[in-house]
Write a protein that holds these residues in place. Sequence first.
Motif, mmCIF file in Angstrom:
data_model
loop_
_atom_site.group_PDB
_atom_site.id
_atom_site.type_symbol
_atom_site.label_atom_id
_atom_site.label_comp_id
_atom_site.label_asym_id
_atom_site.label_seq_id
_atom_site.Cartn_x
_atom_site.Cartn_y
_atom_site.Cartn_z
ATOM 1 N N VAL A 1 0.718 -1.293 0.040
ATOM 2 C CA VAL A 1 -0.086 -0.119 -0.138
ATOM 3 C C VAL A 1 0.774 1.251 -0.117
ATOM 4 O O VAL A 1 2.188 1.195 0.466
ATOM 5 C CB VAL A 1 -0.853 0.130 1.048
ATOM 6 N N SER A 2 0.344 2.359 -0.395
ATOM 7 C CA SER A 2 1.400 3.725 -0.249
ATOM 8 C C SER A 2 1.325 4.245 0.981
ATOM 9 O O SER A 2 0.136 4.021 1.862
ATOM 10 C CB SER A 2 0.734 4.446 -1.469
ATOM 11 N N LEU A 3 2.290 4.799 1.143
ATOM 12 C CA LEU A 3 2.309 5.327 2.714
ATOM 13 C C LEU A 3 1.346 6.517 2.814
ATOM 14 O O LEU A 3 0.645 6.414 3.856
ATOM 15 C CB LEU A 3 3.628 6.401 2.583
ATOM 16 N N ALA A 4 0.843 7.272 1.717
ATOM 17 C CA ALA A 4 -0.193 8.294 2.116
ATOM 18 C C ALA A 4 -1.501 7.570 2.528
ATOM 19 O O ALA A 4 -2.106 8.005 3.444
ATOM 20 C CB ALA A 4 -0.303 9.071 0.817
ATOM 21 N N SER A 5 -1.927 6.702 1.687
ATOM 22 C CA SER A 5 -3.175 6.007 2.113
ATOM 23 C C SER A 5 -3.268 4.972 3.487
ATOM 24 O O SER A 5 -3.839 5.161 4.312
ATOM 25 C CB SER A 5 -3.590 4.968 0.983
ATOM 26 N N ALA A 6 -1.939 4.471 3.920
ATOM 27 C CA ALA A 6 -1.713 3.735 5.197
ATOM 28 C C ALA A 6 -1.633 4.601 6.122
ATOM 29 O O ALA A 6 -2.310 4.271 7.396
ATOM 30 C CB ALA A 6 -0.491 2.997 4.934
ATOM 31 N N LEU A 7 -1.171 6.010 5.969
ATOM 32 C CA LEU A 7 -0.927 6.471 7.353
ATOM 33 C C LEU A 7 -2.189 7.629 7.461
ATOM 34 O O LEU A 7 -2.109 8.527 8.460
ATOM 35 C CB LEU A 7 0.412 7.571 7.097
ATOM 36 N N GLY A 8 -3.201 7.790 6.741
ATOM 37 C CA GLY A 8 -4.328 8.541 6.887
ATOM 38 C C GLY A 8 -3.957 9.934 7.026
ATOM 39 O O GLY A 8 -3.249 10.585 5.865
ATOM 40 N N VAL A 9 -4.444 10.556 7.937
ATOM 41 C CA VAL A 9 -4.113 12.303 7.895
ATOM 42 C C VAL A 9 -2.621 12.399 7.882
ATOM 43 O O VAL A 9 -2.248 13.259 7.146
ATOM 44 C CB VAL A 9 -4.655 12.602 9.251
ATOM 45 N N TRP A 10 -1.703 11.575 8.640
ATOM 46 C CA TRP A 10 -0.413 11.627 8.692
ATOM 47 C C TRP A 10 0.110 11.522 7.170
ATOM 48 O O TRP A 10 1.017 12.219 7.016
ATOM 49 C CB TRP A 10 0.357 10.797 9.550
ATOM 50 N N GLY A 11 -0.448 10.894 6.301
ATOM 51 C CA GLY A 11 -0.169 10.498 4.968
ATOM 52 C C GLY A 11 -0.237 11.897 4.382
ATOM 53 O O GLY A 11 0.587 12.384 3.466
ATOM 54 N N ALA A 12 -1.434 12.579 4.539
ATOM 55 C CA ALA A 12 -1.650 13.788 4.020
ATOM 56 C C ALA A 12 -0.301 14.926 4.291
ATOM 57 O O ALA A 12 -0.126 15.683 3.458
ATOM 58 C CB ALA A 12 -2.907 14.169 4.295
ATOM 59 N N ALA A 13 -0.086 14.724 5.732
ATOM 60 C CA ALA A 13 0.800 15.618 6.410
ATOM 61 C C ALA A 13 2.202 15.219 5.728
ATOM 62 O O ALA A 13 2.723 16.220 5.532
ATOM 63 C CB ALA A 13 1.063 15.425 7.780
ATOM 64 N N LEU A 14 2.417 14.087 5.322
ATOM 65 C CA LEU A 14 3.740 13.828 4.623
ATOM 66 C C LEU A 14 3.838 14.385 3.466
ATOM 67 O O LEU A 14 4.820 15.183 3.023
ATOM 68 C CB LEU A 14 3.779 12.253 4.550
ATOM 69 N N VAL A 15 2.958 14.303 2.761
ATOM 70 C CA VAL A 15 2.902 15.194 1.351
ATOM 71 C C VAL A 15 2.605 16.537 1.581
ATOM 72 O O VAL A 15 3.518 17.235 0.790
ATOM 73 C CB VAL A 15 1.374 14.742 0.432
ATOM 74 N N ALA A 16 2.271 17.107 2.644
ATOM 75 C CA ALA A 16 2.527 18.481 2.829
ATOM 76 C C ALA A 16 3.709 18.873 3.075
ATOM 77 O O ALA A 16 4.234 20.008 2.637
ATOM 78 C CB ALA A 16 1.397 18.850 3.974
ATOM 79 N N CYS A 17 4.417 18.146 3.899
ATOM 80 C CA CYS A 17 5.894 18.413 4.176
ATOM 81 C C CYS A 17 6.593 18.622 2.766
ATOM 82 O O CYS A 17 7.205 19.656 2.599
ATOM 83 C CB CYS A 17 6.617 17.047 4.626
#
Lengths: 394, 319, 249
Positions: free
Chosen positions: A46-62
């Motif tokens: 699975v992708s990091l973004a989908s697995a980590l939920g809100v934090w996945g979005a935060a990762l992309v935001a970084c």
Amino acid sequence: MDGADVQLHQRARAVAVAASVLGAAAALVPFGLVLRTTRIDRGVSVSLASALGVWGAALVACWLAVAAMALSRMPLRTRGVAASLIAGAAPVLALWRAGAFAEAYAKQAGELSRVSLGPGFWLTAAAAYVAVFAATAWLEAGPLRATVSYAPFAGIAAVLASGAVSGIGIAREYANNADAFVRQLAVHLGYVGASVAVGLVFGIALGLTAARRPSAEPLVFGVLNVLQVVPTLAFIGLLYPVLTGLSRSVELFAALGVRGVGWAPVVVVLSAYAVYPIARNTHAALASIDPATVDAATGIGMGALRRFAMVEAPLATPVVLAGLRVALVQSTAGAIIAGLVGGGGLGTFVFLGASETASDLMLLGVVPIVGLALLFDRGLSAIEGALSPWKEPA
Amino acid sequence: MIEIVGLTKTYGDRRAVDGLDLTIPTGELTVLLGPSGAGKTTVLRCINRLVEPTSGSILVDGVDIATLDPVALRRSMGYVIQNVGLFPDMTVRENVAAVPRMLGWDRRRIAARVDEMLEMVGLDPERYGDAYPRQLSGGEAQRVGVARALAADPPILLMDEPFGAVDPLTRERLQREMRHLQAKLRKTVVFVTHDIDEAVLLADRIALMRDGRLEQHDTPEALWRRPANDFVSRFFGENLGLRVIIRHCLADVTLKPLPHDAGGLPRVDAGVSLKEALAELVGRRARALLVMRDGRPAGVFDFDVLVESLSREDGRARA
Amino acid sequence: MRGREDTRRVVARWTGIAALAGATVWMTLDARGFERVLRALAPNESAWLYPTKPLSALVLEQVWLATAASVLALALGSALGTLALTGFGVAFRDLVLSVGSLAQTVPTVALMALLVPLTGYGPEPVVIALTLYGVLPIALNVIAGIEGVPPEVRDAAAGIGMGRAQRLLRVEIPLAMPVILGGVKNVVVVNVSAATLGAVVAAGGLGMPILAGFHDYNDAFILEGALPAIALALLADRLLTVRPRWDRG
């Protein structure tokens, strides 16, 4: 600030943006984490973004933030510090949340299940390296730059120490093999230490010989070059009958545990490889000393010993250290072979993992090897720099 | 006094130095001059035993240096070479302190001496003391080289084309400073060069060499007036006289008394050399110059004065 | 003097190459003869030739693995190096240099093993790992070589009216060749050597009899793999140790 600096800062901008794109892609690619029902199951990704939920979005935001800063007109210092800290935070964040995800997955899929770090995570780490590399170019060399450069490593260490990632595959493998890990790490370091020590003694001796008597140079480097070229496995293979014979005929060797396989051939082979970089650098260092310097030293009344101690040795030391650094990195990586021929060391985990297709077990061996090699590389570079204040800073 | 007796050095079939006899007086600057390959540098390097002669001997103050420890011998002589040979990993201070440190001076004495030396060669110790050699210009590096050679106050100074690798303007300044330094220090200096102007400017005596042999050893004035052979006169060429007059300044010569109408004459300071004064005459198309000493007219310089002073100089050299 | 010295060096070099090539070819093709040698070296064994595959097949596999990886690394590495020196790519020059030294910290065989879950067993993980491993050294040498061209030569080339591309092709690349070739040599030799480790991920090659020999305590199998592997690596090293004529002396 002159034109060259401006150009350098502009270029760092492009690199930082590229790193952000790589980082965002790493968060979104569908193989960020690998979920397995057992430790040797092929698993689903699975992708990091989908697995980590809100934090996945935060990762992309970084990554978006890093790109935005790179393109902004923020003052260099603020930009450099903020962008490198945020980029460095991305893999720390991903690792920490992957730990939480792994615990949740274990509750749902059972104790035997595993969550492994997939290519997406390692790409995130690579992107962070590139982004920090670029962003620190906006900072002047000094303690601030060093701090922000190494902050991500401190973050990773903190996350590892906190136990928040104990559910991740590699940590589970570590927990299962903790005793063996410590033992094999010690064995691995033993190989590195022994081979580099032998390499230093022979390397410096041969390098000095070649520098003092040019007629010996082709012979010394011819032989060392041949040793360098011989493939590791074939080298150990050639030693096999020799060492077997020695242990059969000489009791002392047998008592020491010298056999055709095991630690003995590994130490011999790694030592043989370690001699070359040290000998070559010793020779090059002495050969590159300006003859006028040596002439002046003699002319103002230095004897041969004093000249060596006061002039030649200090000038050669940083270059010899650079050779030592190469030998250290080479031995650290090379000692993996011991795991294949019954010599132990961190390679044990790699080859055991390879035979079971258990990536996490392989990583348990590879990650510390790479970590050690990096540590040696950076550590010795710093020492080289500190020992040669007279040179143009790199 | 350095006495070189029957010095011969051969490399294979080649005789770099061939039976050289030469006496270098104490407190004088002797230039070893000659075309490249004449053996000048070999002679110099024999004096501090960087080269061991094939035969012959060298005596310093009556002692054969072959009987001395070469390392101790070298510490009693300053040594300056064209490529300077500063230690790149030591600061300027540490470079200058090298010999005193080897001689075991105490720290405070070394520090004081180093600063004194740097000031003597015209480098501000504050500014240059902690610099590394790579941060110096060629001229600055060579000053440090001279300071290092003089640091332990050796009675003998060996210099091998010390100003050969710097630009012409810097070279001229260094030469002038060297001249003042030597006037003050009165070391026994052996100075190798192939530059005639440099030799004429600096030398008390010139030893002109060719193919490892001495052609003539005398003051520049004597070499000009009485060349020993064809080679000597050809080597110095037609205009040695013009070169020699750079050695004397207006203050040294007997000027003509002040005339009544001196106000119209171009003025020149008594500190300038005869060569510069002559250039002034030619440049201003004047018949005479008014020589000023301490801001007051001291006399008149013209072509007659020049000729007169040269014959007088000749007489002195003969005596 | 110079001429005779030169001739002697050339003769020595080609004698060495011919001997190594001859030995490799003989071991590969004359299985009976090679077996006799192995029998003499390890008289106590009961079998002397690795039974699973003939040596000729193993040598071919070894050469194939090394060649594929070297060609790919050369293509990608020179592209990367050239990019890092031109136009937009210049921004990435320092990065390539920094990562280039970093990449050496990962053991080749570890990279092969880690690729197995993605590619499966066989030659793929070996070729990919060795390619990845070789790209950066090639790129580094291309950069170092071209940047090492003296600026006055560059100036002179521009001064006589060569354009950018012409300068690169006619002046900079030829002058950079020794350095680039040095990198190529290192990569090829490492690949020929490291292909031995392909046996670990079932890619074939000369590591197979060596590993089988360790496993069965059979000296002859080990030597059957080790001797040609060493000959091949030395041959690659000797063949690629070249200096252009203008650089000799």
